[in-house]
Design a protein around this motif. Structure first.
Motif, mmCIF file in Angstrom:
data_model
loop_
_atom_site.group_PDB
_atom_site.id
_atom_site.type_symbol
_atom_site.label_atom_id
_atom_site.label_comp_id
_atom_site.label_asym_id
_atom_site.label_seq_id
_atom_site.Cartn_x
_atom_site.Cartn_y
_atom_site.Cartn_z
ATOM 1 N N GLU A 147 0.841 -1.206 0.000
ATOM 2 C CA GLU A 147 0.000 0.000 0.000
ATOM 3 C C GLU A 147 0.872 1.250 0.000
ATOM 4 N N LYS A 148 1.935 1.222 0.777
ATOM 5 C CA LYS A 148 2.856 2.358 0.821
ATOM 6 C C LYS A 148 3.592 2.510 -0.509
ATOM 7 N N ALA A 149 3.967 1.384 -1.105
ATOM 8 C CA ALA A 149 4.670 1.427 -2.390
ATOM 9 C C ALA A 149 3.781 2.025 -3.475
ATOM 10 N N GLU A 150 2.532 1.612 -3.537
ATOM 11 C CA GLU A 150 1.608 2.154 -4.532
ATOM 12 C C GLU A 150 1.362 3.630 -4.298
ATOM 13 N N ALA A 151 1.217 4.028 -3.032
ATOM 14 C CA ALA A 151 1.006 5.438 -2.721
ATOM 15 C C ALA A 151 2.204 6.269 -3.167
ATOM 16 N N LEU A 152 3.410 5.760 -2.960
ATOM 17 C CA LEU A 152 4.616 6.470 -3.362
ATOM 18 C C LEU A 152 4.696 6.598 -4.881
ATOM 19 N N PHE A 153 4.423 5.507 -5.591
ATOM 20 C CA PHE A 153 4.447 5.525 -7.056
ATOM 21 C C PHE A 153 3.453 6.552 -7.590
ATOM 22 N N ASP A 154 2.239 6.510 -7.054
ATOM 23 C CA ASP A 154 1.202 7.429 -7.527
ATOM 24 C C ASP A 154 1.546 8.877 -7.205
ATOM 25 N N PHE A 155 2.077 9.101 -6.010
ATOM 26 C CA PHE A 155 2.404 10.467 -5.604
ATOM 27 C C PHE A 155 3.454 11.074 -6.534
ATOM 28 N N VAL A 156 4.520 10.335 -6.774
ATOM 29 C CA VAL A 156 5.582 10.850 -7.642
ATOM 30 C C VAL A 156 5.062 11.063 -9.057
ATOM 31 N N SER A 157 4.252 10.144 -9.542
ATOM 32 C CA SER A 157 3.726 10.240 -10.906
ATOM 33 C C SER A 157 2.855 11.469 -11.096
ATOM 34 N N ASN A 158 2.247 11.946 -10.021
ATOM 35 C CA ASN A 158 1.288 13.048 -10.127
ATOM 36 C C ASN A 158 1.867 14.416 -9.770
ATOM 37 N N ILE A 159 3.174 14.471 -9.456
ATOM 38 C CA ILE A 159 3.796 15.780 -9.224
ATOM 39 C C ILE A 159 3.940 16.481 -10.568
ATOM 40 N N LYS A 160 3.311 17.616 -10.716
ATOM 41 C CA LYS A 160 3.255 18.279 -12.020
ATOM 42 C C LYS A 160 4.536 19.033 -12.358
ATOM 43 N N SER A 161 5.169 19.618 -11.368
ATOM 44 C CA SER A 161 6.383 20.387 -11.616
ATOM 45 C C SER A 161 7.578 19.440 -11.755
ATOM 46 N N ASN A 162 8.294 19.554 -12.860
ATOM 47 C CA ASN A 162 9.479 18.715 -13.067
ATOM 48 C C ASN A 162 10.519 18.940 -11.975
ATOM 49 N N GLN A 163 10.721 20.211 -11.603
ATOM 50 C CA GLN A 163 11.718 20.504 -10.579
ATOM 51 C C GLN A 163 11.314 19.917 -9.232
ATOM 52 N N GLU A 164 10.054 20.105 -8.837
ATOM 53 C CA GLU A 164 9.602 19.581 -7.551
ATOM 54 C C GLU A 164 9.644 18.058 -7.534
ATOM 55 N N ARG A 165 9.370 17.452 -8.693
ATOM 56 C CA ARG A 165 9.443 15.993 -8.776
ATOM 57 C C ARG A 165 10.882 15.521 -8.569
ATOM 58 N N GLU A 166 11.817 16.206 -9.210
ATOM 59 C CA GLU A 166 13.216 15.807 -9.076
ATOM 60 C C GLU A 166 13.724 16.034 -7.654
ATOM 61 N N ILE A 167 13.324 17.137 -7.030
ATOM 62 C CA ILE A 167 13.728 17.388 -5.646
ATOM 63 C C ILE A 167 13.254 16.249 -4.753
ATOM 64 N N PHE A 168 12.000 15.852 -4.914
ATOM 65 C CA PHE A 168 11.449 14.772 -4.095
ATOM 66 C C PHE A 168 12.181 13.460 -4.343
ATOM 67 N N ILE A 169 12.376 13.130 -5.611
ATOM 68 C CA ILE A 169 13.018 11.852 -5.947
ATOM 69 C C ILE A 169 14.437 11.802 -5.407
ATOM 70 N N TYR A 170 15.221 12.842 -5.651
ATOM 71 C CA TYR A 170 16.612 12.828 -5.210
ATOM 72 C C TYR A 170 16.732 12.902 -3.686
ATOM 73 N N SER A 171 15.686 13.359 -3.019
ATOM 74 C CA SER A 171 15.692 13.398 -1.555
ATOM 75 C C SER A 171 15.453 12.035 -0.944
ATOM 76 N N LEU A 172 14.980 11.077 -1.756
ATOM 77 C CA LEU A 172 14.665 9.741 -1.233
ATOM 78 C C LEU A 172 15.359 8.593 -1.958
ATOM 79 N N LYS A 173 15.672 8.767 -3.233
ATOM 80 C CA LYS A 173 16.078 7.619 -4.052
ATOM 81 C C LYS A 173 17.304 6.896 -3.507
ATOM 82 N N ASP A 174 18.327 7.626 -3.158
ATOM 83 C CA ASP A 174 19.542 7.019 -2.609
ATOM 84 C C ASP A 174 19.678 7.260 -1.110
ATOM 85 N N GLU A 175 18.619 7.748 -0.498
ATOM 86 C CA GLU A 175 18.581 7.978 0.945
ATOM 87 C C GLU A 175 17.810 6.825 1.580
ATOM 88 N N HIS A 176 18.476 5.687 1.705
ATOM 89 C CA HIS A 176 17.785 4.446 2.039
ATOM 90 C C HIS A 176 17.201 4.436 3.445
#
Length: 283
Positions: A187-216
């Motif tokens: 459920e958490k994985a699906e929520a995360l996938f959907d949330f990232v997919s729906n961020i409209k701003s490219n910059q805000e999407r990248e900020i979010f992704i890079y804040s978590l992707k390698d921050e295990h």
């Protein structure tokens, strides 16, 4: 009150963007990923606090500690005050490193190494013995790396999905299949996938992704894990409240601390002779 997955993700995104904007004003480095990386030490304590992983360790009698059917763990430090701070203070060092968290080891010799520095030799007086509560949820670093790659690696940059959700989720499920709370994790994985997919701003999407992707460690906390097994001997603990400490170990550190009373409360000290107000002196 426990928030929904969507609400947690919104708060994380807002804070990551806030840090990026706050710390970017005087930063001449224009690379977004490097700017985000510079915020990691500020971001981790926020994530710990947001998910309520900042409660105090549980102190039990030595007899009850022995009865606790979980492995003994050890944490070494260069100063007894660091351990006392972890045990007693609202404001404590959350632990930052390649993978953030409070590091402990099931190997006493390994933990002893961290009690030394250029001025102090190895000394077991600066090492504490503790356990994790049986309810603690522990993930493996290798699993979180794979899940991060599946959920966040696909959407970097322009934000167009290389993989569809129905293709990604089986890969995530494969990594989480051995965990008891599989449904919650998915459920958490699906929520995360959907949330990232729906961020409209490219910059805000990248900020979010890079804040978590390698921050295990941060990603593990989002999934509800209290600790992460980094190697066969070492664990990064995110949820301080899952530590269980025997009374004798607690006493040993607070009795040798300059800043904490025997009951773990913070000593009050005058700053100057002219200042009659007492303040909290912390490590």
């Amino acid at each position: 009150m426990k928030l929904t997955n969507q609400q947690y993700l919104e708060l994380l995104s807002d804070y990551f963007i806030y840090l990026y904007n706050k710390n970017s004003e005087l930063d001449l480095d224009t690379a977004l990923q490097r700017r985000v990386w510079k915020n990691r030490r500020e971001a981790f304590p926020y994530v710990v606090d947001l998910f309520g992983f900042n409660e105090f360790p549980k102190v039990v009698s030595d007899e009850d500690f022995k009865k606790l059917n979980t492995p003994k763990l050890y944490r070494g430090s260069k100063d007894v005050e660091h351990i006392a701070n972890m045990l007693c203070d609202f404001e404590y060092h959350h632990g930052t490193g390649i993978n953030d968290g409070l590091y402990v080891s099931n190997d006493i010799e390994n933990a002893l190494i961290y009690t030394s520095n250029e001025l102090k030799a190895i000394n077991s007086d600066r090492m504490i013995m503790l356990k994790l509560d049986p309810s603690a949820k522990i993930c493996k670093l290798s699993d979180i790396i794979a899940v991060s790659r599946h959920l966040l690696g696909y959407i970097i940059g322009v934000g167009k999905n290389v993989l569809k959700k129905e293709n990604v989720m089986p890969l995530v499920m494969e990594k989480f299949a051995g965990y008891n709370n599989l449904q919650e994790l998915m459920e958490k994985a699906e929520a995360l996938f959907d949330f990232v997919s729906n961020i409209k701003s490219n910059q805000e999407r990248e900020i979010f992704i890079y804040s978590l992707k390698d921050e295990h460690s941060k990603l593990s906390i989002y999934f509800g894990f209290d600790a992460m097994q980094v190697t066969s001997k070492n664990f990064a603990v995110f949820n301080r409240g899952k530590f269980v400490v025997p009374q004798s170990e607690f006493n040993r550190f607070v009795e040798n601390s300059k800043f904490y009373n025997k009951d773990g409360t913070i000593k009050r000290l005058n700053v100057t002779e002219q200042n009659s107000e007492e303040i909290l002196q912390k490590t």
